[in-house]
Enzyme design. Structure first.
Site, PDB file in Angstrom:
ATOM      1  N   GLY A   1       0.769  -1.239   0.000  1.00  0.00           N
ATOM      2  CA  GLY A   1       0.000   0.000   0.000  1.00  0.00           C
ATOM      3  C   GLY A   1       0.801   1.291   0.000  1.00  0.00           C
ATOM      4  O   GLY A   1       0.280   2.334   0.397  1.00  0.00           O
ATOM      5  N   SER A   2       2.050   1.278  -0.494  1.00  0.00           N
ATOM      6  CA  SER A   2       2.825   2.527  -0.453  1.00  0.00           C
ATOM      7  C   SER A   2       2.271   3.556  -1.451  1.00  0.00           C
ATOM      8  O   SER A   2       2.311   4.761  -1.168  1.00  0.00           O
ATOM      9  CB  SER A   2       4.318   2.270  -0.694  1.00  0.00           C
ATOM     10  OG  SER A   2       4.578   1.913  -2.028  1.00  0.00           O
TER      11      SER A   2
ATOM     12  N   ARG B   1      -5.449  -8.054  -9.020  1.00  0.00           N
ATOM     13  CA  ARG B   1      -6.425  -8.846  -9.778  1.00  0.00           C
ATOM     14  C   ARG B   1      -6.901  -8.049 -10.991  1.00  0.00           C
ATOM     15  O   ARG B   1      -7.060  -6.836 -10.922  1.00  0.00           O
ATOM     16  CB  ARG B   1      -7.630  -9.195  -8.899  1.00  0.00           C
ATOM     17  CG  ARG B   1      -7.313 -10.240  -7.852  1.00  0.00           C
ATOM     18  CD  ARG B   1      -8.500 -10.467  -6.947  1.00  0.00           C
ATOM     19  NE  ARG B   1      -9.697 -10.877  -7.675  1.00  0.00           N
ATOM     20  CZ  ARG B   1      -9.902 -12.089  -8.186  1.00  0.00           C
ATOM     21  NH1 ARG B   1      -9.007 -13.028  -8.032  1.00  0.00           N
ATOM     22  NH2 ARG B   1     -11.018 -12.371  -8.818  1.00  0.00           N
TER      23      ARG B   1
ATOM     24  N   LEU C   1      -9.615  -6.688 -13.468  1.00  0.00           N
ATOM     25  CA  LEU C   1     -11.022  -6.335 -13.262  1.00  0.00           C
ATOM     26  C   LEU C   1     -11.887  -6.977 -14.348  1.00  0.00           C
ATOM     27  O   LEU C   1     -11.471  -7.105 -15.492  1.00  0.00           O
ATOM     28  CB  LEU C   1     -11.207  -4.814 -13.318  1.00  0.00           C
ATOM     29  CG  LEU C   1     -10.405  -3.962 -12.340  1.00  0.00           C
ATOM     30  CD1 LEU C   1     -10.891  -2.520 -12.409  1.00  0.00           C
ATOM     31  CD2 LEU C   1     -10.485  -4.479 -10.917  1.00  0.00           C
TER      32      LEU C   1
ATOM     33  N   HIS D   1       1.568   1.031 -12.895  1.00  0.00           N
ATOM     34  CA  HIS D   1       2.257  -0.202 -13.292  1.00  0.00           C
ATOM     35  C   HIS D   1       3.766   0.070 -13.327  1.00  0.00           C
ATOM     36  O   HIS D   1       4.187   1.112 -13.839  1.00  0.00           O
ATOM     37  CB  HIS D   1       1.757  -0.653 -14.670  1.00  0.00           C
ATOM     38  CG  HIS D   1       2.356  -1.943 -15.096  1.00  0.00           C
ATOM     39  ND1 HIS D   1       1.922  -3.161 -14.598  1.00  0.00           N
ATOM     40  CD2 HIS D   1       3.388  -2.222 -15.931  1.00  0.00           C
ATOM     41  CE1 HIS D   1       2.664  -4.125 -15.129  1.00  0.00           C
ATOM     42  NE2 HIS D   1       3.552  -3.580 -15.937  1.00  0.00           N
TER      43      HIS D   1
ATOM     44  N   GLY E   1      -8.521  -4.779 -21.029  1.00  0.00           N
ATOM     45  CA  GLY E   1      -7.333  -5.588 -21.279  1.00  0.00           C
ATOM     46  C   GLY E   1      -6.370  -5.571 -20.102  1.00  0.00           C
ATOM     47  O   GLY E   1      -6.640  -4.977 -19.054  1.00  0.00           O
TER      48      GLY E   1
ATOM     49  N   ASP F   1      -3.291  -4.150 -18.523  1.00  0.00           N
ATOM     50  CA  ASP F   1      -2.374  -3.002 -18.537  1.00  0.00           C
ATOM     51  C   ASP F   1      -2.344  -2.322 -19.909  1.00  0.00           C
ATOM     52  O   ASP F   1      -1.275  -1.886 -20.366  1.00  0.00           O
ATOM     53  CB  ASP F   1      -0.959  -3.454 -18.128  1.00  0.00           C
ATOM     54  CG  ASP F   1      -0.927  -4.057 -16.724  1.00  0.00           C
ATOM     55  OD1 ASP F   1      -1.675  -3.573 -15.854  1.00  0.00           O
ATOM     56  OD2 ASP F   1      -0.170  -5.009 -16.504  1.00  0.00           O
TER      57      ASP F   1
ATOM     58  N   GLU G   1       7.094   6.055  -8.694  1.00  0.00           N
ATOM     59  CA  GLU G   1       5.662   5.744  -8.764  1.00  0.00           C
ATOM     60  C   GLU G   1       4.847   6.711  -7.909  1.00  0.00           C
ATOM     61  O   GLU G   1       3.795   7.199  -8.331  1.00  0.00           O
ATOM     62  CB  GLU G   1       5.408   4.309  -8.286  1.00  0.00           C
ATOM     63  CG  GLU G   1       5.884   3.246  -9.260  1.00  0.00           C
ATOM     64  CD  GLU G   1       5.494   1.838  -8.818  1.00  0.00           C
ATOM     65  OE1 GLU G   1       4.381   1.657  -8.298  1.00  0.00           O
ATOM     66  OE2 GLU G   1       6.318   0.916  -8.975  1.00  0.00           O
TER      67      GLU G   1
END
Ligand code: GAR
Length: 189
Positions: A11-12, A90, A92, A108, A142, A144, A173
């Protein structure tokens, strides 16, 4: 704008978003809920410490559609308008993507369209890349593959390990995700 964040682990990135909302760096917004599919996700405690409501929606052997329907209900109940995936591991279902058209974003750890999916840093190192980075993108049906909002690059060093490279990318990120959400909230996207 009411934001819902989905996590599966550390969770960063979620913390970076929550702190940017709380400090006012991201204006006119509120993190309404943090949802995890894993009861033991370390990020849950971090969200709670910051006063954000947390909800665990476990898979419990249900189909992807049934699991997603419960998450959608939790988000809609809180009138969430923007869904941020932050290490949510996961894929979606199409129904989830359609429930929030152009309002789901993901971070990502590669320069998409290169290296979608898992074990990104392993594959970047094995390919001998000299540059890597991260991508914030809209989520479509799709893997990513949705429209790119922004990317940040980092060098790959000859002596890099998965750990050293992932740490260098992760640092980028956090800022990239905050910047992307700022653009969406301010209506520039
Ligand atoms: C981050 O590196 C994120 O880019 C990656 O998982 C990590 C989660 O870290 N996401 C994916 O690989 C999505 N396919 P965090 O839980 O500390 O934010």
């Amino acid at each position: 704008m009411k934001i819902g964040i989905l996590i599966s682990g550390r969770g960063s990135n979620m913390v970076a978003l929550v702190d940017a909302v709380k400090s006012g760096e991201i204006l006119d917004s509120e993190v309404a809920v943090v949802i995890s599919d894993k009861a033991n996700a370390a990020g849950l405690e971090k969200a709670k410490d910051r006063g954000v409501e947390i909800v665990v929606v476990g898979r419990n052997r249900r189909s992807r559609e049934e699991h997603d329907a419960e998450i959608i209900a939790e988000l809609k109940k809180r009138e969430v308008e923007l869904v941020c995936l932050a290490g949510y591991m996961r894929l979606l279902s199409p129904g989830f993507v359609q429930a929030f058209p152009n309002r789901i974003v993901n971070i990502h750890p590669s320069l998409l369209p290169k290296y979608p999916g898992l074990e990104v840093h392993e594959r970047v190192l094995a390919a001998g890349e000299t540059v890597s980075g991260c991508t914030v993108h809209f989520v479509d049906e799709g893997l990513d593959s949705g429209a790119i909002i922004l990317q940040r690059e980092v060098p790959v060093n000859v002596d890099d390990t998965v750990e050293s490279l992932s740490a260098r990318v992760l640092e980028q990120e956090h800022g990239a995700y905050v910047e992307a959400v700022k653009r969406i909230v301010s209506g520039r996207l």
